[in-house]
Design an enzyme around this catalytic site. Structure first.
Site, PDB file in Angstrom:
ATOM      1  N   GLY A   1      35.068  -9.877  24.045  1.00 33.62           N
ATOM      2  CA  GLY A   1      35.920  -9.953  25.126  1.00 33.62           C
ATOM      3  C   GLY A   1      37.299  -9.222  24.552  1.00 33.62           C
TER       4      GLY A   1
ATOM      5  N   ASP B   1      34.599  -7.027  30.650  1.00 34.58           N
ATOM      6  CA  ASP B   1      33.950  -7.411  29.366  1.00 34.58           C
ATOM      7  C   ASP B   1      34.257  -8.888  28.930  1.00 34.58           C
ATOM      8  OD1 ASP B   1      36.687  -7.084  28.483  1.00 34.58           O
ATOM      9  OD2 ASP B   1      36.201  -6.529  26.471  1.00 34.58           O
TER      10      ASP B   1
ATOM     11  N   ASP C   1      25.114  21.344   6.598  1.00 32.14           N
ATOM     12  CA  ASP C   1      24.021  22.062   6.918  1.00 32.14           C
ATOM     13  C   ASP C   1      22.666  21.510   6.541  1.00 32.14           C
ATOM     14  OD1 ASP C   1      22.412  24.210   7.296  1.00 32.14           O
ATOM     15  OD2 ASP C   1      23.078  25.671   5.778  1.00 32.14           O
TER      16      ASP C   1
ATOM     17  N   PHE D   1      38.139  -6.239  23.340  1.00 31.62           N
ATOM     18  CA  PHE D   1      38.036  -4.729  23.487  1.00 31.62           C
ATOM     19  C   PHE D   1      39.211  -4.799  24.648  1.00 31.62           C
ATOM     20  CE2 PHE D   1      36.846  -0.860  25.483  1.00 31.62           C
ATOM     21  CZ  PHE D   1      36.926   0.017  24.212  1.00 31.62           C
TER      22      PHE D   1
ATOM     23  N   GLU E   1      23.029  17.811  20.710  1.00 32.99           N
ATOM     24  CA  GLU E   1      23.191  16.845  20.153  1.00 32.99           C
ATOM     25  C   GLU E   1      24.223  16.991  19.077  1.00 32.99           C
ATOM     26  OE1 GLU E   1      21.269  13.390  17.258  1.00 32.99           O
ATOM     27  OE2 GLU E   1      20.767  15.512  17.416  1.00 32.99           O
TER      28      GLU E   1
ATOM     29  N   ASP F   1      18.663  19.959  19.271  1.00 31.53           N
ATOM     30  CA  ASP F   1      18.577  18.752  18.399  1.00 31.53           C
ATOM     31  C   ASP F   1      19.697  19.314  17.344  1.00 31.53           C
ATOM     32  OD1 ASP F   1      17.395  16.412  17.316  1.00 31.53           O
ATOM     33  OD2 ASP F   1      16.941  17.650  15.666  1.00 31.53           O
TER      34      ASP F   1
ATOM     35  N   LEU G   1      16.697  25.822   7.471  1.00 29.50           N
ATOM     36  CA  LEU G   1      16.436  27.290   7.849  1.00 29.50           C
ATOM     37  C   LEU G   1      17.789  27.959   7.436  1.00 29.50           C
ATOM     38  CD1 LEU G   1      13.949  28.000   9.617  1.00 29.50           C
ATOM     39  CD2 LEU G   1      15.608  28.133  11.749  1.00 29.50           C
TER      40      LEU G   1
ATOM     41  N   HIS H   1      23.966  20.378  12.112  1.00 29.97           N
ATOM     42  CA  HIS H   1      23.559  20.770  10.889  1.00 29.97           C
ATOM     43  C   HIS H   1      23.074  22.297  11.048  1.00 29.97           C
ATOM     44  CE1 HIS H   1      23.366  16.577   9.871  1.00 29.97           C
ATOM     45  NE2 HIS H   1      22.918  16.319  10.873  1.00 29.97           N
TER      46      HIS H   1
END
Length: 485
Positions: free
Chosen positions: A299, A425, A189, A301, A260, A226, A196, A230
């Site tokens: 390369g 990749d 939090d 991955f 987010e 945002d 808040l 939290h």
């Protein structure tokens, strides 16, 4: 959507005016939604990016924190920028920061227990008297728009004892952290500043009243929330419901809302969506980290797993996809910037697929002069390909550890639409992919200019496409107007 800021924008108060002047060019580039930075006065005044919230009602109108204008400009500039963008048919998403407050006007004596930083559910002291920055009187605003003043009763804790001049995590006596928050550090939090207390009836009334004032003042099309991990999950469920009902009643708008939740754990994101009744989208943070892993694994991955355990893979209807943002850019707390060579691949994946709401980072589109980072040069082209040609049924070919791709069949509403995207990749190669019988007999070319050959689509709707090593090729119909792209 474009995130229309990066952390190191000049502190000259001109950003809102610049965005207003760019509205037409952004629309022409294929942008139909923008995410604007927090517009209200922060504790750092003209230097505030907007996440050190001081006064939510001061949009650059009052002489507070040493300035009238914010880093981005005045209230009038802000409202004119929103109007200019909307006039061009671009929806405006406003950044909302409610969890933390900073820059209080006075301190108060508060009884508090100190918490273990790595486990905020564990006290490391009994009740002790501290002096906390909790009085927010907003003398420069003098009660205009709202006469509400904040005090210690409205907060749950802080990270600074001004009497002892020392930091820590201090939970105010008689308060508790919201129980339904992220479980990192026991209970996450508390983030920063003064936290808040979203269980307090006055806090609930004031944040709801402010949200309605903000909607009436700015007439935005949605919110970016945002740091939602939290703040109590039930708080935003109720706040979103109230804001949506109010917007619908006042203007008929269906607010677009994205949160987010910074966690590379799909289980946490899905749980949040469930608790909040799927009332918002979330940024696909796990996909961002998949991009980073792919870009930094030399390369090795496995590209077949790119969408495993991502929001795009599990719940695409609630996914906002992105490559980087103001928090991941160099110098920031969540630094995880995608290497330049992989950016074209990542943007092709978020812009040209049929799922998710893609978000382009301002620092990728315009560059980041502070760090000498150049724009991603193919971004304007990919945006126009998305706008003009990326339509129709999608077919995925994530069937190889290195070379993967997808196609869109196009549709009758968009001339010359239909694409084939191939990326790797590692080493280059070829792959047969189905683009649909609608494109049978047409020639396709690589709009990225990497592969020079033409691909003839067979009567069965199949073609064999190629890609160079460590790159992406985007194949479009040969007669498509590449000047658009």
């Amino acid at each position: 959507m474009m995130q229309c800021f990066e952390w190191y924008l000049p502190e000259n108060g001109l950003h809102w005016k610049q965005l207003a002047s760019q509205a037409a060019s952004l629309k022409a580039a294929g942008v139909n939604m923008v995410w604007l930075p927090p517009a209200y006065k922060g504790a750092a005044g003209a230097a505030s990016v907007g996440y050190d919230v001081y006064d939510l009602y001061d949009l650059g109108e009052f002489d507070q924190k040493g300035t009238i204008a914010t880093k981005y400009g005045t209230r009038e500039d802000y409202l004119q920028a929103v109007s200019a963008l909307q006039h061009e048919g671009i929806e405006v998403i406003c950044d909302i920061v409610l969890n933390q407050r900073m820059g209080a006007d006075e301190t108060e004596e508060v009884m508090a227990e100190e918490e273990l930083k790595t486990n905020r559910d564990q006290d490391i002291s009994g009740p002790q008297k501290i002096r906390a920055w909790t009085r927010f009187d907003f003398p420069g605003r003098a009660g205009k728009y709202s006469d509400f003043k904040w005090n210690a009763a409205h907060f749950s804790g802080t990270d600074w004892d001004d009497a002892a001049k020392r930091g820590g995590i201090f939970r105010f006596d008689g308060k508790h952290w919201n129980r339904e928050t992220d479980t990192e550090n026991g209970n996450y939090d508390y983030l920063m500043g003064v936290d808040l207390d979203t269980d307090h009836p006055e806090v609930i009334r004031e944040t709801h009243a402010w949200g309605k004032w903000y909607l009436d003042t700015v007439h935005m099309d949605g919110f970016r929330l945002d740091a939602v991990k939290h703040i109590g999950f039930d708080f935003y469920r109720e706040w979103i419901s109230d804001m949506r009902a109010y917007a619908q009643e006042k203007s008929g708008k269906e607010l677009f809302i994205v949160g987010e939740y910074w966690a590379n754990d799909i289980g946490k994101l899905l749980h949040y969506l469930d608790v909040t009744a799927n009332s918002l989208c979330l940024f696909d943070v796990p996909l961002h980290f998949k991009f980073l892993q792919a870009a930094t694994s030399d390369g090795r991955f496995d590209m077949r797993t790119l969408y495993d355990d991502t929001l795009t893979g599990k719940d695409p209807a609630h996914a906002v996809t992105f490559v980087d943002n103001h928090d991941t850019q160099p110098g920031q707390a969540l630094y995880s910037f995608i290497p330049a060579w992989f950016k074209p691949l990542a943007y092709a994946l978020i812009l040209l697929r049929a799922v998710g709401v893609p978000c382009v980072f301002y620092g990728d589109y315009y560059g980041i002069p502070h760090d000498g980072i150049a724009p991603v040069d193919c971004l304007p082209k990919l945006l126009k390909i998305r706008e003009c040609y990326a339509y129709g049924e999608e077919h995925l070919y994530f069937d190889d550890a290195s070379i993967v791709g997808f196609t869109r069949e196009g549709d009758d509403e968009h001339a010359d639409s239909g694409i084939a995207v191939l990326l790797t990749d590692s080493v280059g190669g070829r792959k047969r992919m189905y683009v649909g019988t609608r494109l049978a007999g047409v020639q396709m070319v690589d709009a990225m200019g990497k592969c020079m050959e033409h691909v003839l689509i067979g009567a069965d709707g199949w073609g064999e496409f190629s890609v160079d090593g460590g790159s992406v090729s985007v194949w479009v119909i040969e007669k498509a107007d590449l000047r658009k792209a």
